[in-house]
Design a protein around this motif. Structure first.
Motif, PDB file in Angstrom:
ATOM      1  N   ALA A 108       1.641   0.992   0.001  1.00  0.00           N
ATOM      2  CA  ALA A 108       1.389   1.450   1.373  1.00  0.00           C
ATOM      3  C   ALA A 108       2.657   1.947   2.055  1.00  0.00           C
ATOM      4  N   LEU A 109       3.783   1.857   1.334  1.00  0.00           N
ATOM      5  CA  LEU A 109       5.074   2.276   1.901  1.00  0.00           C
ATOM      6  C   LEU A 109       5.666   3.475   1.175  1.00  0.00           C
ATOM      7  N   LEU A 110       4.848   4.193   0.437  1.00  0.00           N
ATOM      8  CA  LEU A 110       5.349   5.323  -0.349  1.00  0.00           C
ATOM      9  C   LEU A 110       5.904   6.442   0.523  1.00  0.00           C
ATOM     10  N   ARG A 111       5.566   6.406   1.824  1.00  0.00           N
ATOM     11  CA  ARG A 111       6.123   7.421   2.724  1.00  0.00           C
ATOM     12  C   ARG A 111       7.636   7.266   2.871  1.00  0.00           C
ATOM     13  N   LEU A 112       8.155   6.073   2.523  1.00  0.00           N
ATOM     14  CA  LEU A 112       9.600   5.830   2.587  1.00  0.00           C
ATOM     15  C   LEU A 112      10.228   6.285   1.275  1.00  0.00           C
ATOM     16  N   ASP A 113      11.125   7.247   1.340  1.00  0.00           N
ATOM     17  CA  ASP A 113      11.733   7.803   0.123  1.00  0.00           C
ATOM     18  C   ASP A 113      12.732   6.847  -0.523  1.00  0.00           C
ATOM     19  N   ASP A 114      13.400   6.069   0.307  1.00  0.00           N
ATOM     20  CA  ASP A 114      14.420   5.146  -0.191  1.00  0.00           C
ATOM     21  C   ASP A 114      13.739   3.932  -0.823  1.00  0.00           C
ATOM     22  N   LYS A 115      13.885   3.769  -2.131  1.00  0.00           N
ATOM     23  CA  LYS A 115      13.226   2.682  -2.852  1.00  0.00           C
ATOM     24  C   LYS A 115      13.717   1.310  -2.385  1.00  0.00           C
ATOM     25  N   LYS A 116      15.021   1.206  -2.105  1.00  0.00           N
ATOM     26  CA  LYS A 116      15.556  -0.070  -1.641  1.00  0.00           C
ATOM     27  C   LYS A 116      14.979  -0.449  -0.292  1.00  0.00           C
ATOM     28  N   GLU A 117      14.856   0.516   0.602  1.00  0.00           N
ATOM     29  CA  GLU A 117      14.272   0.262   1.915  1.00  0.00           C
ATOM     30  C   GLU A 117      12.795  -0.091   1.789  1.00  0.00           C
ATOM     31  N   ARG A 118      12.114   0.590   0.861  1.00  0.00           N
ATOM     32  CA  ARG A 118      10.695   0.315   0.632  1.00  0.00           C
ATOM     33  C   ARG A 118      10.502  -1.133   0.167  1.00  0.00           C
ATOM     34  N   ARG A 119      11.335  -1.561  -0.745  1.00  0.00           N
ATOM     35  CA  ARG A 119      11.213  -2.935  -1.246  1.00  0.00           C
ATOM     36  C   ARG A 119      11.591  -3.953  -0.160  1.00  0.00           C
ATOM     37  N   ARG A 120      12.644  -3.664   0.588  1.00  0.00           N
ATOM     38  CA  ARG A 120      13.060  -4.575   1.665  1.00  0.00           C
ATOM     39  C   ARG A 120      11.936  -4.745   2.685  1.00  0.00           C
ATOM     40  N   ARG A 121      11.332  -3.633   3.062  1.00  0.00           N
ATOM     41  CA  ARG A 121      10.255  -3.669   4.050  1.00  0.00           C
ATOM     42  C   ARG A 121       9.045  -4.413   3.503  1.00  0.00           C
ATOM     43  N   ALA A 122       8.697  -4.196   2.227  1.00  0.00           N
ATOM     44  CA  ALA A 122       7.562  -4.880   1.607  1.00  0.00           C
ATOM     45  C   ALA A 122       7.777  -6.393   1.598  1.00  0.00           C
ATOM     46  N   LYS A 123       8.966  -6.825   1.231  1.00  0.00           N
ATOM     47  CA  LYS A 123       9.274  -8.259   1.202  1.00  0.00           C
ATOM     48  C   LYS A 123       9.196  -8.864   2.605  1.00  0.00           C
TER      49      LYS A 123
END
Length: 284
Positions: A108-123
């Motif tokens: 649901a966070l694929l709109r975020l290009d930065d993978k590290k930011e995507r993972r941080r936000r998911a956690k």
């Protein structure tokens, strides 16, 4: 005003037979609200939710989002509306069973290009719904309550201002029902949560306002203080006979009345800070 419905009507046409789903609905919703919609099966409550979520069209009236009319919207505009404003939580958990909790939320966070930011936000979202320990567990290994909390985390990941929840606790036991409702209540402090349920106890203990739909029409729209400020015989069953059976369990004196219970069923009782709530099975 975030969302406004003015004389909204939904009419179904099947083989030239017209059926009214909802009609004459006037409602206003804003941020920081937890709104519940209650009604019998077939009353139109899910139709109302589907119209708000743009999963169904409306044929009468006007729906305003952030004071903008939507009656002129086409398919492209409605898609943008759903993407920008709406996140959903349903009774059926609808997660990808062979992915982990973390992977489900990251989708649901694929709109975020930065993978590290995507993972941080998911956690961060997973921690918010209390699933950090289950973060790397696959969906197929989760309990019903854990699956529903994963769905809520995924809905939050969309960062939409409106959360629509259709019977989100219908498949949960009492303990997980409380967990999910407390999460939704917390979410409603910054967003609009609209929840369809038939459980009066949930409405009384978590919602800010109460909407009742009967035969497609709005029959009650009130704050919770107005709804539950008085006693009503409609919410009670009175008996003038002796109990057929009595027994004690965990400090409770339980009395059974009427005909013997046939078939296996379950009644769950939860003690929430001294208040007892009962969730009954299909035969009750």
């Amino acid at each position: 005003m975030l969302l406004k419905l003015k004389n909204i009507g939904k009419i179904y046409d099947s083989n030239d037979i017209l059926t009214i789903g909802i009609r004459g609905i006037n409602l206003e919703f804003d941020y920081n609200e937890f709104v519940t919609i209650e009604g019998e099966s077939g009353s139109g409550k899910s139709t109302l939710l589907n119209v708000i979520g743009a999963n169904d069209s409306y044929e009468e009236g006007e729906l305003y989002i952030a004071d903008e009319e939507t009656s002129h919207y086409g398919a492209v505009e409605w898609e943008k509306y759903r993407e920008k404003y709406i996140a959903t939580v349903f009774q059926d958990f609808n997660i990808i069973e062979n992915l982990t909790v973390l992977e489900n939320v990251e989708l649901a966070l694929l709109r975020l290009d930065d993978k590290k930011e995507r993972r941080r936000r998911a956690k961060e979202l997973i921690a918010r719904v209390g699933l950090t320990e289950q973060m790397n567990r696959r969906g197929s290994k989760l309990s019903g309550g854990e699956k529903q909390r994963t769905v809520i985390a995924r809905a939050l990941a969309k960062d939409a201002p409106v959360i629509l929840a259709d019977e989100p606790t219908g498949n949960l036991d009492a303990q997980n029902t409380v967990k999910v409702m407390e999460i939704l209540k917390e979410i409603s402090k910054t967003r609009l949560v609209v929840l369809v349920t038939h459980e009066i106890t949930l409405i009384k203990n978590y919602a800010d306002s109460y909407i009742q739909i009967v035969d497609g029409q709005l029959v009650e729209n009130a704050s919770l203080g107005e709804v539950f400020d008085y006693e009503t015989e409609a919410n009670n069953i009175y008996v003038d006979e002796n109990a057929a059976r009595e027994f004690a369990a965990e400090g409770l004196d339980i009395e059974l009345y009427g005909e013997p219970i046939t078939g296996k069923d379950k009644i769950q009782i939860i003690n929430d800070k001294g208040e007892l709530y009962i969730k009954a099975g299909k035969n009750v």
